[in-house]
Design an enzyme around this catalytic site. Structure first.
Site, PDB file in Angstrom:
ATOM      1  N   PHE A  12     -71.549 -49.309  22.880  1.00  0.00           N
ATOM      2  CA  PHE A  12     -72.602 -48.298  23.082  1.00  0.00           C
ATOM      3  C   PHE A  12     -73.978 -48.787  22.616  1.00  0.00           C
ATOM      4  O   PHE A  12     -74.899 -49.004  23.421  1.00  0.00           O
ATOM      5  CB  PHE A  12     -72.166 -47.022  22.346  1.00  0.00           C
ATOM      6  N   PHE A  82     -73.314 -56.064  15.716  1.00  0.00           N
ATOM      7  CA  PHE A  82     -72.888 -54.700  16.071  1.00  0.00           C
ATOM      8  C   PHE A  82     -71.365 -54.595  16.123  1.00  0.00           C
ATOM      9  O   PHE A  82     -70.817 -53.501  16.028  1.00  0.00           O
ATOM     10  CB  PHE A  82     -73.375 -54.336  17.477  1.00  0.00           C
ATOM     11  N   ALA A  84     -67.733 -53.973  15.919  1.00  0.00           N
ATOM     12  CA  ALA A  84     -66.963 -53.233  14.913  1.00  0.00           C
ATOM     13  C   ALA A  84     -65.998 -52.305  15.612  1.00  0.00           C
ATOM     14  O   ALA A  84     -66.179 -51.957  16.779  1.00  0.00           O
ATOM     15  CB  ALA A  84     -67.903 -52.407  14.033  1.00  0.00           C
ATOM     16  N   SER A  86     -65.386 -48.601  15.537  1.00  0.00           N
ATOM     17  CA  SER A  86     -66.438 -47.655  15.128  1.00  0.00           C
ATOM     18  C   SER A  86     -66.004 -46.195  15.048  1.00  0.00           C
ATOM     19  O   SER A  86     -66.814 -45.342  14.673  1.00  0.00           O
ATOM     20  CB  SER A  86     -67.611 -47.767  16.116  1.00  0.00           C
ATOM     21  N   THR A 135     -74.207 -48.251   8.723  1.00  0.00           N
ATOM     22  CA  THR A 135     -74.174 -46.817   9.010  1.00  0.00           C
ATOM     23  C   THR A 135     -74.460 -45.984   7.761  1.00  0.00           C
ATOM     24  O   THR A 135     -74.180 -46.420   6.630  1.00  0.00           O
ATOM     25  CB  THR A 135     -72.771 -46.447   9.559  1.00  0.00           C
ATOM     26  N   GLU A 137     -72.764 -43.613   6.901  1.00  0.00           N
ATOM     27  CA  GLU A 137     -71.481 -43.153   6.346  1.00  0.00           C
ATOM     28  C   GLU A 137     -71.077 -43.913   5.082  1.00  0.00           C
ATOM     29  O   GLU A 137     -70.217 -43.450   4.340  1.00  0.00           O
ATOM     30  CB  GLU A 137     -70.362 -43.267   7.392  1.00  0.00           C
ATOM     31  N   ASN A 190     -75.970 -41.906  16.382  1.00  0.00           N
ATOM     32  CA  ASN A 190     -76.730 -42.179  17.607  1.00  0.00           C
ATOM     33  C   ASN A 190     -76.169 -41.365  18.774  1.00  0.00           C
ATOM     34  O   ASN A 190     -74.970 -41.074  18.811  1.00  0.00           O
ATOM     35  CB  ASN A 190     -76.578 -43.649  18.000  1.00  0.00           C
ATOM     36  N   LEU A 200     -68.285 -37.300  19.741  1.00  0.00           N
ATOM     37  CA  LEU A 200     -68.514 -35.866  19.973  1.00  0.00           C
ATOM     38  C   LEU A 200     -69.284 -35.542  21.268  1.00  0.00           C
ATOM     39  O   LEU A 200     -68.800 -34.775  22.099  1.00  0.00           O
ATOM     40  CB  LEU A 200     -69.245 -35.249  18.770  1.00  0.00           C
ATOM     41  N   ARG A 289     -60.638 -33.017  10.510  1.00  0.00           N
ATOM     42  CA  ARG A 289     -60.461 -34.455  10.226  1.00  0.00           C
ATOM     43  C   ARG A 289     -60.133 -34.613   8.737  1.00  0.00           C
ATOM     44  O   ARG A 289     -60.750 -33.958   7.900  1.00  0.00           O
ATOM     45  CB  ARG A 289     -61.787 -35.137  10.573  1.00  0.00           C
TER      46      ARG A 289
HETATM   47  P1  NAD Z   1     -68.730 -49.185  19.933  1.00  0.00           P
HETATM   48  O1  NAD Z   1     -67.356 -48.877  19.457  1.00  0.00           O
HETATM   49  O2  NAD Z   1     -69.275 -48.435  21.089  1.00  0.00           O
HETATM   50  O3  NAD Z   1     -68.845 -50.732  20.304  1.00  0.00           O
HETATM   51  C1  NAD Z   1     -68.254 -51.734  19.525  1.00  0.00           C
HETATM   52  C2  NAD Z   1     -68.269 -53.023  20.333  1.00  0.00           C
HETATM   53  O4  NAD Z   1     -67.716 -54.060  19.518  1.00  0.00           O
HETATM   54  C3  NAD Z   1     -67.421 -52.969  21.605  1.00  0.00           C
HETATM   55  O5  NAD Z   1     -68.120 -53.566  22.677  1.00  0.00           O
HETATM   56  C4  NAD Z   1     -66.179 -53.772  21.252  1.00  0.00           C
HETATM   57  O6  NAD Z   1     -65.583 -54.417  22.373  1.00  0.00           O
HETATM   58  C5  NAD Z   1     -66.758 -54.783  20.276  1.00  0.00           C
HETATM   59  N1  NAD Z   1     -65.742 -55.304  19.363  1.00  0.00           N
HETATM   60  C6  NAD Z   1     -64.826 -54.604  18.641  1.00  0.00           C
HETATM   61  N2  NAD Z   1     -64.062 -55.449  17.932  1.00  0.00           N
HETATM   62  C7  NAD Z   1     -64.512 -56.695  18.183  1.00  0.00           C
HETATM   63  C8  NAD Z   1     -64.140 -57.988  17.729  1.00  0.00           C
HETATM   64  N3  NAD Z   1     -63.126 -58.156  16.878  1.00  0.00           N
HETATM   65  N4  NAD Z   1     -64.837 -59.060  18.180  1.00  0.00           N
HETATM   66  C9  NAD Z   1     -65.861 -58.903  19.064  1.00  0.00           C
HETATM   67  N5  NAD Z   1     -66.239 -57.699  19.537  1.00  0.00           N
HETATM   68  C10 NAD Z   1     -65.578 -56.612  19.099  1.00  0.00           C
HETATM   69  O7  NAD Z   1     -69.652 -49.031  18.660  1.00  0.00           O
HETATM   70  P2  NAD Z   1     -71.165 -48.497  18.543  1.00  0.00           P
HETATM   71  O8  NAD Z   1     -71.145 -47.020  18.407  1.00  0.00           O
HETATM   72  O9  NAD Z   1     -71.979 -49.140  19.582  1.00  0.00           O
HETATM   73  O10 NAD Z   1     -71.550 -49.105  17.115  1.00  0.00           O
HETATM   74  C11 NAD Z   1     -72.074 -50.409  17.011  1.00  0.00           C
HETATM   75  C12 NAD Z   1     -72.353 -50.731  15.545  1.00  0.00           C
HETATM   76  O11 NAD Z   1     -73.275 -49.777  15.026  1.00  0.00           O
HETATM   77  C13 NAD Z   1     -71.097 -50.621  14.664  1.00  0.00           C
HETATM   78  O12 NAD Z   1     -71.149 -51.656  13.733  1.00  0.00           O
HETATM   79  C14 NAD Z   1     -71.241 -49.267  13.985  1.00  0.00           C
HETATM   80  O13 NAD Z   1     -70.636 -49.291  12.716  1.00  0.00           O
HETATM   81  C15 NAD Z   1     -72.747 -49.141  13.875  1.00  0.00           C
HETATM   82  N6  NAD Z   1     -73.287 -47.767  13.889  1.00  0.00           N
HETATM   83  C16 NAD Z   1     -72.922 -46.871  14.862  1.00  0.00           C
HETATM   84  C17 NAD Z   1     -73.507 -45.611  14.883  1.00  0.00           C
HETATM   85  C18 NAD Z   1     -73.172 -44.607  15.953  1.00  0.00           C
HETATM   86  O14 NAD Z   1     -73.610 -43.457  15.860  1.00  0.00           O
HETATM   87  N7  NAD Z   1     -72.430 -44.949  16.993  1.00  0.00           N
HETATM   88  C19 NAD Z   1     -74.444 -45.256  13.899  1.00  0.00           C
HETATM   89  C20 NAD Z   1     -74.775 -46.196  12.911  1.00  0.00           C
HETATM   90  C21 NAD Z   1     -74.201 -47.457  12.926  1.00  0.00           C
HETATM   91  O1  DAU Z   2     -73.146 -41.496  11.037  1.00  0.00           O
HETATM   92  C1  DAU Z   2     -73.003 -42.645  11.809  1.00  0.00           C
HETATM   93  C2  DAU Z   2     -71.625 -42.682  12.408  1.00  0.00           C
HETATM   94  O2  DAU Z   2     -71.605 -41.734  13.455  1.00  0.00           O
HETATM   95  C3  DAU Z   2     -71.224 -44.066  12.922  1.00  0.00           C
HETATM   96  O3  DAU Z   2     -71.167 -44.954  11.851  1.00  0.00           O
HETATM   97  C4  DAU Z   2     -69.869 -44.001  13.635  1.00  0.00           C
HETATM   98  O4  DAU Z   2     -69.557 -45.253  14.200  1.00  0.00           O
HETATM   99  C5  DAU Z   2     -69.954 -42.965  14.726  1.00  0.00           C
HETATM  100  O5  DAU Z   2     -68.700 -42.833  15.369  1.00  0.00           O
HETATM  101  C6  DAU Z   2     -70.397 -41.625  14.159  1.00  0.00           C
HETATM  102  O6  DAU Z   2     -69.361 -41.087  13.296  1.00  0.00           O
HETATM  103  P1  DAU Z   2     -68.992 -39.526  13.296  1.00  0.00           P
HETATM  104  O7  DAU Z   2     -67.635 -39.369  12.768  1.00  0.00           O
HETATM  105  O8  DAU Z   2     -70.083 -38.732  12.699  1.00  0.00           O
HETATM  106  O9  DAU Z   2     -69.042 -39.269  14.899  1.00  0.00           O
HETATM  107  P2  DAU Z   2     -68.069 -38.454  15.887  1.00  0.00           P
HETATM  108  O10 DAU Z   2     -68.768 -38.384  17.198  1.00  0.00           O
HETATM  109  O11 DAU Z   2     -66.684 -38.965  15.851  1.00  0.00           O
HETATM  110  O12 DAU Z   2     -68.067 -37.010  15.246  1.00  0.00           O
HETATM  111  C7  DAU Z   2     -69.256 -36.285  15.004  1.00  0.00           C
HETATM  112  C8  DAU Z   2     -68.875 -35.006  14.293  1.00  0.00           C
HETATM  113  O13 DAU Z   2     -68.167 -34.158  15.220  1.00  0.00           O
HETATM  114  C9  DAU Z   2     -67.939 -35.202  13.119  1.00  0.00           C
HETATM  115  O14 DAU Z   2     -68.278 -34.268  12.101  1.00  0.00           O
HETATM  116  C10 DAU Z   2     -66.560 -34.892  13.672  1.00  0.00           C
HETATM  117  C11 DAU Z   2     -66.853 -33.850  14.750  1.00  0.00           C
HETATM  118  N1  DAU Z   2     -65.969 -33.863  15.934  1.00  0.00           N
HETATM  119  C12 DAU Z   2     -65.773 -35.050  16.562  1.00  0.00           C
HETATM  120  C13 DAU Z   2     -64.984 -35.116  17.685  1.00  0.00           C
HETATM  121  C14 DAU Z   2     -64.760 -36.419  18.399  1.00  0.00           C
HETATM  122  C15 DAU Z   2     -65.400 -32.680  16.391  1.00  0.00           C
HETATM  123  O15 DAU Z   2     -65.618 -31.595  15.807  1.00  0.00           O
HETATM  124  N2  DAU Z   2     -64.639 -32.750  17.513  1.00  0.00           N
HETATM  125  C16 DAU Z   2     -64.368 -33.913  18.177  1.00  0.00           C
HETATM  126  O16 DAU Z   2     -63.625 -33.898  19.181  1.00  0.00           O
END
Ligand code: NAD
Ligand code: DAU
Length: 355
Positions: A12, A82, A84, A86, A135, A137, A190, A200, A289
């Site tokens: 993502f 990036f 991970a 996630s 993150t 978290e 994000n 979510l 959760r």
């Molecule tokens: P994502 O799960 O969408 O993408 C992760 C990517 O990493 C995928 O393309 C996957 O194929 C790749 N990957 C997983 N394991 C791997 C491995 N062993 N070797 C090589 N590639 C691998 O995650 P995202 O939401 O895009 O998050 C990216 C980074 O940002 C993560 O490190 C996450 O902790 C951090 N982050 C995410 C959020 C969020 O809200 N999504 C917020 C803050 C930080």
């Molecule tokens: O804060 C940054 C983090 O945000 C990143 O580090 C993580 O990679 C990313 O996945 C995200 O984590 P959250 O656990 O906050 O995101 P998620 O979308 O899984 O859930 C957001 C909130 O919504 C959380 O409080 C759990 C709740 N939830 C989630 C899902 C998937 C629900 O209530 N129902 C659901 O079906």
């Protein structure tokens, strides 16, 4: 011409970052290294796949031989990590892979970057940097008051956040011990295009369109601090260019919302724009959760004051843009929720009981 080794660039945020960088600069070369797990999808990168400054290598960041070969064959200036596992829910049911990828994978990248960049004792090729994407978290959970600053003690609760905190500490250790140039950014939740529909916003969007149950964990009053993905990409770009070596930067836009508010906003949008039959009757409060963090809230003052970063996309604009994107890209959603991906999309909420 700087060369960026972007890991996890088919996911993502990684794919949004690559698109952001190649649209912004003509003088950057990006090598995307991704294992293509269920969360990585090369369709995300269709718009840049023919760009001469972009290339893709399928490899696992835990694979020492593969990563060493990439460093041997390319003159890399920056690693942007990036890659991970996630998803918090997945880390609760299967923690091991989180330790493997997030902790051991990061160490493998650190070792290879150190080896490739070191030109003397504590001395590295000029201009190189290891940028670790982390993150909010890792700081744990907040009560109703206060914010996470860069000096808030790490207090992760889930296997996911614990693995991220471990990797943060290892990146810091390579700086403190070996002087490896590095930065860490810790960002809040994000949202935007290309997010896998286990999270979510895209999950609720897709389920609403398909008239499926909308799973809300517990009372739905948990708070997340939402940031449009391009604003995160902008922050990473600024920190790589101008961040002070060894520093951590928090990234967030003071945009705290309860989960139930997010769910109702999505329902309202679909009701108005697509399907008048949908409504709040579709919400199902399900088992919470385990160890669910109640509130996240980032204080982004440091990156604002020192680097001039600010979030450009107000939530009201960003959420509409995002939901419109998912509607216009229904083929993408269909592809990542069917065939080999289907089990990843459905598993996380299917087992949950209504409460
Ligand atoms: P994502 O799960 O969408 O993408 C992760 C990517 O990493 C995928 O393309 C996957 O194929 C790749 N990957 C997983 N394991 C791997 C491995 N062993 N070797 C090589 N590639 C691998 O995650 P995202 O939401 O895009 O998050 C990216 C980074 O940002 C993560 O490190 C996450 O902790 C951090 N982050 C995410 C959020 C969020 O809200 N999504 C917020 C803050 C930080
Ligand atoms: O804060 C940054 C983090 O945000 C990143 O580090 C993580 O990679 C990313 O996945 C995200 O984590 P959250 O656990 O906050 O995101 P998620 O979308 O899984 O859930 C957001 C909130 O919504 C959380 O409080 C759990 C709740 N939830 C989630 C899902 C998937 C629900 O209530 N129902 C659901 O079906």
């Amino acid at each position: 011409m700087k060369t960026y080794l972007v890991t996890g660039g088919a996911g993502f945020i990684g794919s949004n970052f690559i698109i952001f960088m190649l649209n912004k600069y003509d003088d950057v070369k990006i090598i995307n290294v991704d294992a293509l797990t269920y969360a990585g999808n090369l369709e995300n990168l269709k718009s840049v796949e023919n760009n001469p400054n972009y290339s893709f290598i399928q490899a696992d960041i835990t694979d020492n031989e593969a990563i060493a070969k990439i460093f041997d064959e390319n003159d890399i200036d920056y690693v942007v990590n990036f890659a991970a596992e996630s998803h918090v829910d997945r880390s609760i049911s299967n923690p091991d892979i989180f330790v493997k990828t997030n902790v051991l994978g990061t160490v493998n990248l650190l070792n290879n970057a150190k080896k490739a960049w070191q030109i003397g004792d504590d001395c590295y090729k000029p201009g190189v940097k290891f940028h670790h994407v982390s993150t909010d978290e890792v700081y744990g959970s907040l009560g109703p008051e206060g914010y996470f600053t860069e000096t808030t003690p790490l207090d992760p609760h889930s296997p996911y956040s614990s693995s991220k905190a471990s990797s943060d500490l290892l990146v810091k250790a390579y700086h403190d011990t070996y002087k490896l140039p590095m930065n860490i950014t810790r960002c809040s939740n994000n949202y935007g295009p290309f997010q896998f529909p286990e999270k979510l916003i895209p999950l609720i969007m897709n389920n609403t369109l398909l008239h499926k149950d909308l799973p809300v964990y517990g009372d739905g009053m948990q708070i997340r601090d939402w940031l449009y993905v391009d604003d995160h990409c902008k922050a990473i770009d600024m920190v790589i260019r101008d961040g002070v070596d060894g520093e951590v930067y928090n990234v967030g836009g003071h945009n705290e919302r309860t989960n139930i508010f997010i769910v109702k906003t999505i329902i309202e949008y679909i009701k108005e724009n697509v399907d008048s039959q949908v409504g709040e009757h579709m919400i199902k409060h399900v088992t919470d959760r385990k160890g669910h963090d109640r509130r996240y809230g980032i204080d982004p003052q440091k990156i604002k004051d020192t680097l001039g970063w600010y979030p450009e996309t107000p939530f009201e604009v960003g959420i509409k843009k995002t939901l419109k994107w998912y509607l216009e890209n229904s083929e993408w959603v269909k592809n990542v929720t069917s065939g080999k991906y289907q089990k990843y999309y459905e598993t996380m909420y299917k087992d949950k009981k209504e409460v």
